[in-house]
Each structure stands twice: as structure tokens, then as C-alpha cells.
Design a protein around this motif. Structure first.
Motif, PDB file in Angstrom:
ATOM      1  N   ALA A  56       0.902  -0.770  -0.233  1.00 53.58           N
ATOM      2  CA  ALA A  56      -0.277   0.055   0.260  1.00 53.58           C
ATOM      3  C   ALA A  56       1.123   1.271   0.286  1.00 53.58           C
ATOM      4  O   ALA A  56       0.487   2.347  -0.663  1.00 53.58           O
ATOM      5  CB  ALA A  56      -1.119  -0.029   1.356  1.00 53.58           C
ATOM      6  N   GLY A  57       1.899   1.057  -0.078  1.00 49.11           N
ATOM      7  CA  GLY A  57       2.697   2.725   0.968  1.00 49.11           C
ATOM      8  C   GLY A  57       3.667   2.903  -0.742  1.00 49.11           C
ATOM      9  O   GLY A  57       4.430   3.840  -0.812  1.00 49.11           O
ATOM     10  N   LEU A  58       3.837   1.767  -1.632  1.00 50.69           N
ATOM     11  CA  LEU A  58       4.523   1.487  -2.213  1.00 50.69           C
ATOM     12  C   LEU A  58       4.753   3.230  -3.489  1.00 50.69           C
ATOM     13  O   LEU A  58       5.197   3.417  -4.450  1.00 50.69           O
ATOM     14  CB  LEU A  58       4.702   0.382  -3.315  1.00 50.69           C
ATOM     15  CG  LEU A  58       5.567  -0.675  -2.249  1.00 50.69           C
ATOM     16  CD1 LEU A  58       5.761  -2.426  -3.141  1.00 50.69           C
ATOM     17  CD2 LEU A  58       6.811  -0.328  -1.945  1.00 50.69           C
ATOM     18  N   PRO A  59       3.459   3.103  -4.176  1.00 49.45           N
ATOM     19  CA  PRO A  59       3.308   3.776  -5.181  1.00 49.45           C
ATOM     20  C   PRO A  59       3.161   5.276  -4.914  1.00 49.45           C
ATOM     21  O   PRO A  59       3.366   6.425  -5.676  1.00 49.45           O
ATOM     22  CB  PRO A  59       1.160   3.557  -5.283  1.00 49.45           C
ATOM     23  CG  PRO A  59       1.147   1.964  -4.332  1.00 49.45           C
ATOM     24  CD  PRO A  59       1.934   2.246  -3.283  1.00 49.45           C
ATOM     25  N   ILE A  60       3.609   5.448  -3.959  1.00 50.64           N
ATOM     26  CA  ILE A  60       3.298   6.777  -3.418  1.00 50.64           C
ATOM     27  C   ILE A  60       4.928   7.174  -2.928  1.00 50.64           C
ATOM     28  O   ILE A  60       6.119   7.741  -3.254  1.00 50.64           O
ATOM     29  CB  ILE A  60       2.505   7.852  -2.302  1.00 50.64           C
ATOM     30  CG1 ILE A  60       1.255   7.610  -3.253  1.00 50.64           C
ATOM     31  CG2 ILE A  60       3.425   9.303  -2.242  1.00 50.64           C
ATOM     32  CD1 ILE A  60       1.176   8.723  -4.732  1.00 50.64           C
ATOM     33  N   ALA A  61       5.055   6.575  -1.318  1.00 45.26           N
ATOM     34  CA  ALA A  61       6.367   7.254  -0.657  1.00 45.26           C
ATOM     35  C   ALA A  61       6.976   6.187  -0.846  1.00 45.26           C
ATOM     36  O   ALA A  61       8.061   6.562  -2.012  1.00 45.26           O
ATOM     37  CB  ALA A  61       6.179   7.190   0.915  1.00 45.26           C
ATOM     38  N   GLY A  62       6.944   4.928  -1.620  1.00 42.44           N
ATOM     39  CA  GLY A  62       7.842   3.778  -2.388  1.00 42.44           C
ATOM     40  C   GLY A  62       8.960   4.136  -3.526  1.00 42.44           C
ATOM     41  O   GLY A  62      10.139   4.438  -4.004  1.00 42.44           O
ATOM     42  N   LEU A  63       8.188   4.699  -4.196  1.00 42.78           N
ATOM     43  CA  LEU A  63       8.290   5.650  -5.865  1.00 42.78           C
ATOM     44  C   LEU A  63       8.766   6.986  -5.845  1.00 42.78           C
ATOM     45  O   LEU A  63       9.620   7.055  -6.759  1.00 42.78           O
ATOM     46  CB  LEU A  63       6.963   5.330  -6.768  1.00 42.78           C
ATOM     47  CG  LEU A  63       7.089   4.652  -7.334  1.00 42.78           C
ATOM     48  CD1 LEU A  63       5.703   4.365  -8.520  1.00 42.78           C
ATOM     49  CD2 LEU A  63       7.808   3.469  -8.559  1.00 42.78           C
ATOM     50  N   THR A  64       8.341   7.514  -4.457  1.00 49.80           N
ATOM     51  CA  THR A  64       9.225   8.839  -4.593  1.00 49.80           C
ATOM     52  C   THR A  64      10.816   9.072  -3.975  1.00 49.80           C
ATOM     53  O   THR A  64      11.880   9.549  -4.187  1.00 49.80           O
ATOM     54  CB  THR A  64       8.012  10.203  -3.379  1.00 49.80           C
ATOM     55  OG1 THR A  64       7.494  10.097  -4.064  1.00 49.80           O
ATOM     56  CG2 THR A  64       9.184  11.447  -3.312  1.00 49.80           C
ATOM     57  N   ALA A  65      10.615   8.419  -2.565  1.00 48.94           N
ATOM     58  CA  ALA A  65      12.287   7.829  -2.767  1.00 48.94           C
ATOM     59  C   ALA A  65      12.837   7.078  -3.807  1.00 48.94           C
ATOM     60  O   ALA A  65      14.213   7.111  -4.087  1.00 48.94           O
ATOM     61  CB  ALA A  65      11.942   6.843  -1.647  1.00 48.94           C
ATOM     62  N   ARG A  92      10.727   8.448   8.960  1.00 47.63           N
ATOM     63  CA  ARG A  92       8.625   8.880   8.069  1.00 47.63           C
ATOM     64  C   ARG A  92       8.557   8.184   7.165  1.00 47.63           C
ATOM     65  O   ARG A  92       9.316   6.932   6.919  1.00 47.63           O
ATOM     66  CB  ARG A  92       8.400  10.452   7.571  1.00 47.63           C
ATOM     67  CG  ARG A  92       8.450  10.881   9.264  1.00 47.63           C
ATOM     68  CD  ARG A  92       8.091  12.089   9.068  1.00 47.63           C
ATOM     69  NE  ARG A  92       6.341  12.294   8.333  1.00 47.63           N
ATOM     70  CZ  ARG A  92       6.148  13.527   8.852  1.00 47.63           C
ATOM     71  NH1 ARG A  92       6.242  14.940   8.496  1.00 47.63           N
ATOM     72  NH2 ARG A  92       4.863  14.070   8.376  1.00 47.63           N
ATOM     73  N   GLY A  93       7.511   7.971   6.240  1.00 50.87           N
ATOM     74  CA  GLY A  93       6.755   7.717   4.781  1.00 50.87           C
ATOM     75  C   GLY A  93       8.749   7.388   4.076  1.00 50.87           C
ATOM     76  O   GLY A  93       8.326   6.406   3.532  1.00 50.87           O
ATOM     77  N   ILE A  94       8.639   8.380   3.392  1.00 53.73           N
ATOM     78  CA  ILE A  94       9.508   8.393   2.448  1.00 53.73           C
ATOM     79  C   ILE A  94      10.330   7.739   2.977  1.00 53.73           C
ATOM     80  O   ILE A  94      11.288   7.207   2.170  1.00 53.73           O
ATOM     81  CB  ILE A  94       8.778   9.681   1.159  1.00 53.73           C
ATOM     82  CG1 ILE A  94       7.701  10.068   1.122  1.00 53.73           C
ATOM     83  CG2 ILE A  94      10.809   9.992   0.223  1.00 53.73           C
ATOM     84  CD1 ILE A  94       7.700  11.186   0.303  1.00 53.73           C
ATOM     85  N   ILE A 246       5.150   7.333  12.892  1.00 55.80           N
ATOM     86  CA  ILE A 246       6.481   6.135  11.634  1.00 55.80           C
ATOM     87  C   ILE A 246       6.142   5.566  10.024  1.00 55.80           C
ATOM     88  O   ILE A 246       5.781   4.970  11.211  1.00 55.80           O
ATOM     89  CB  ILE A 246       6.765   5.648  12.965  1.00 55.80           C
ATOM     90  CG1 ILE A 246       7.235   6.950  14.376  1.00 55.80           C
ATOM     91  CG2 ILE A 246       8.538   4.639  13.179  1.00 55.80           C
ATOM     92  CD1 ILE A 246       7.648   6.049  15.367  1.00 55.80           C
ATOM     93  N   GLY A 247       6.468   6.071   9.573  1.00 55.96           N
ATOM     94  CA  GLY A 247       6.443   5.373   8.280  1.00 55.96           C
ATOM     95  C   GLY A 247       4.825   5.166   8.283  1.00 55.96           C
ATOM     96  O   GLY A 247       4.588   6.592   8.062  1.00 55.96           O
ATOM     97  N   LYS A 248       4.625   4.074   7.909  1.00 56.43           N
ATOM     98  CA  LYS A 248       2.965   5.018   6.969  1.00 56.43           C
ATOM     99  C   LYS A 248       2.218   4.875   7.758  1.00 56.43           C
ATOM    100  O   LYS A 248       1.572   3.478   8.459  1.00 56.43           O
ATOM    101  CB  LYS A 248       3.132   4.188   5.661  1.00 56.43           C
ATOM    102  CG  LYS A 248       3.837   3.852   4.480  1.00 56.43           C
ATOM    103  CD  LYS A 248       4.429   5.174   4.479  1.00 56.43           C
ATOM    104  CE  LYS A 248       3.254   6.365   3.966  1.00 56.43           C
ATOM    105  NZ  LYS A 248       3.106   7.184   3.168  1.00 56.43           N
ATOM    106  N   VAL A 249       0.852   5.853   7.964  1.00 55.63           N
ATOM    107  CA  VAL A 249      -0.449   5.060   8.386  1.00 55.63           C
ATOM    108  C   VAL A 249      -1.326   4.741   7.313  1.00 55.63           C
ATOM    109  O   VAL A 249      -1.505   4.771   5.812  1.00 55.63           O
ATOM    110  CB  VAL A 249      -0.926   6.418   8.911  1.00 55.63           C
ATOM    111  CG1 VAL A 249      -2.510   6.681   8.712  1.00 55.63           C
ATOM    112  CG2 VAL A 249      -0.663   7.337   9.739  1.00 55.63           C
ATOM    113  N   ILE A 250      -1.972   2.879   7.471  1.00 59.46           N
ATOM    114  CA  ILE A 250      -2.592   2.355   6.559  1.00 59.46           C
ATOM    115  C   ILE A 250      -4.157   2.151   7.140  1.00 59.46           C
ATOM    116  O   ILE A 250      -4.010   2.503   7.777  1.00 59.46           O
ATOM    117  CB  ILE A 250      -2.302   0.617   7.018  1.00 59.46           C
ATOM    118  CG1 ILE A 250      -0.413   0.647   6.556  1.00 59.46           C
ATOM    119  CG2 ILE A 250      -2.594  -0.116   5.911  1.00 59.46           C
ATOM    120  CD1 ILE A 250      -0.414   1.411   4.667  1.00 59.46           C
ATOM    121  N   MET A 251      -5.395   2.725   5.646  1.00 62.46           N
ATOM    122  CA  MET A 251      -6.176   2.338   6.129  1.00 62.46           C
ATOM    123  C   MET A 251      -6.491   0.777   5.547  1.00 62.46           C
ATOM    124  O   MET A 251      -5.952   0.441   4.643  1.00 62.46           O
ATOM    125  CB  MET A 251      -7.600   3.020   5.354  1.00 62.46           C
ATOM    126  CG  MET A 251      -7.288   4.956   6.086  1.00 62.46           C
ATOM    127  SD  MET A 251      -8.040   4.805   7.274  1.00 62.46           S
ATOM    128  CE  MET A 251     -10.021   4.278   7.143  1.00 62.46           C
TER     129      MET A 251
END
Length: 253
Positions: A56-65, A92-94, A246-251
Motif C-alpha cells: 500500500a505504501g509503494l505507489p507514493i512514498a516508495g516511488l518518490t524515494a 517517516r514514510g518516504i 513512523i512510516g506509513k499510516v494504513i487504512m
């Protein structure tokens, strides 16, 4: 995440963000949408061995990093010589993704974070973690005294006036969260030896596949701050915007 085949797929877990709930599309998605239609050209099927939460965190934070590190020529196949780099807001997330990816690229990594997260940043592979509230941490000074070849700035609190003091003679800042001052600096440093430039996220199918493969192989992980049911959307948003996640907030849906 959505699957291919021209049909939207149920999002079992989504990154909660103002960009559209973790969808792979920044333009047409709606926050926390249970179903999202996304172009197949920017959609990747999630491997069986990768959980929805990890993906779930990859499309925004992962790709940005990933794209920030690619912009400085990072090689992830073990052939790169690496550089001395600093990553701000490394807990944090990124930042959590950036630390892990930077180490895969053979970089020497220093990360800034709060005191309670020093151990976490170290566990992700950082060679040194700085408490940003100490005088040394605020000045971005590492224990060796070496200047940085690159600073990856992931927080809008970062300032060019501080960054430039810690850059090597031809060092550069990759800013993915620019404030007004840093935007001005990106223009003023165009013809300087020390530079600041901004990286804006672009959707890349092959890059997303690469990240998923790293997760599948156990070389990259999503650090999860908290998981929230759909009914607690407001609580999740507050946590995400608090600056303390810390890291990602997941829904979860």
C-alpha cells in the motif's frame, strides 16, 4: 492497489493520503475510494507473496524515494560505488524507504529523526542516525565531520541555508518537499557548484514492479505506523498529518 485486466479491484489496504488513498493515479482517484479505476499503463498486479499492507505504501512514498535516489545515479545491482548521503526525516514514510534503497545502492547513509526513532533508522540500514533536536543534529553534522555528496530532503522544514554548509564542494540537495525558500534556492543555484533541485513524483510501472520485487525478496519493507479501519478515517488522517507518524499510516477496508 488495483489489478490489470481493465477492471478495478477492491483495495484491501490503502495508503491514506491526500493524493487519493494510495491509488496509482494522482489525477482521478478519490480519497479512501473502495474501488478505483486506473489506467493499465500505471497498474501492477501485487505478487502473492506481498501483502496488501506492504504494497500500500509503494505507489507514493516508495516511488518518490526510488526516483529521488535514481536522480543522483544510484545503481541497485551492487555495482555502484556509492556516495555519502543524508536523508532527512528518515523515520517517516518516504524516509524509511529511502534509507533502505540507499543502502541497496551502496551509499553511506546518515538519517535524521527524533530521539525515539534513532534505533529504528539504524535497523533500516543507516550508518548513522542524528537526533534532529540536538545542536549537532539540527546542523546535520555527522560524527565523522565529512560533508555530504547529496542530501535527500523529505521534509518542508529543511532549509537551504543549513544544507549548503554541509555539502561537499559539488554536493547537491534533492528536495521532494520544497518550501518557498528552497524553491528560490533551486533557481539561484542553477549555475553554482552546490545545487538544489526538486524531484516531483512521476508514475512508473516498471519502477513499481521493481519495488514489489524487492519487497517479495525481503530486501525492502514497509514500516507501518498504524492500521485503521475505514470507520476511523478521521483518526488516521490526524495521525498522518501530525508529523509524528513512523512510516506509513494504513487504512484497511
Amino acid at each position: 492497489m488495483a489489478s490489470g485486466g481493465g477492471r478495478p479491484a477492491t483495495m484491501r489496504a490503502v495508503q491514506y493520503s491526500g493524493y487519493g488513498g494510495g491509488s496509482a493515479s494522482l489525477k482521478k482517484a478519490g480519497d479512501l475510494a473502495e474501488y478505483v479505476a486506473a489506467s493499465e499503463s500505471i497498474t501492477v498486479a501485487c505478487p502473492d507473496k506481498v501483502s496488501a499492507v506492504d504494497a500500500a505504501g509503494l505507489p507514493i512514498a516508495g516511488l518518490t524515494a526510488l526516483q529521488a535516489l535514481m536522480s543522483i545515479g544510484t545503481k541497485f545491482d551492487g555495482t555502484g560505488s556509492g556516495a555519502n548521503i543524508l536523508i532527512t526525516a528518515a523515520s517517516r514514510g518516504i524516509g524509511t524507504y529511502a534509507v533502505q534503497l540507499a543502502k541497496l545502492g551502496n551509499h553511506h547513509v546518515t538519517g535524521t529523526c527524533g530521539a525515539r526513532n534513532l534505533e529504528l533508522v539504524g535497523s533500516l540500514g543507516a550508518d548513522e542516525a542524528l537526533d534532529h533536536k540536538t545542536p549537532e543534529g539540527a546542523a546535520l553534522k555527522n560524527s565523522s565531520g565529512k560533508k555530504y555528496d547529496c542530501i535527500i530532503n523529505t521534509t518542508d522544514a529543511g532549509r537551504w541555508s543549513v544544507f549548503k554548509q554541509m555539502l561537499s564542494s559539488q554536493g547537491r540537495v534533492v528536495d521532494i518537499a520544497p518550501n518557498l525558500g528552497n524553491f528560490v534556492a533551486s533557481v539561484l543555484t542553477l549555475f553554482s557548484r552546490k545545487k538544489l533541485y526538486m524531484v516531483m513524483l512521476s508514475l512508473g510501472k516498471e519502477e513499481l514492479k521493481f519495488l514489489l520485487e524487492l519487497v517479495k525478496e525481503g530486501k525492502l519493507k514497509t514500516v507501518v505506523d498504524s492500521r485503521h479501519p475505514f470507520e476511523a478515517a478521521a483518526e488516521a488522517w490526524e495521525q498522518s498529518m501530525s508529523g509524528h507518524a513512523i512510516g506509513k499510516v494504513i487504512m484497511e477496508m
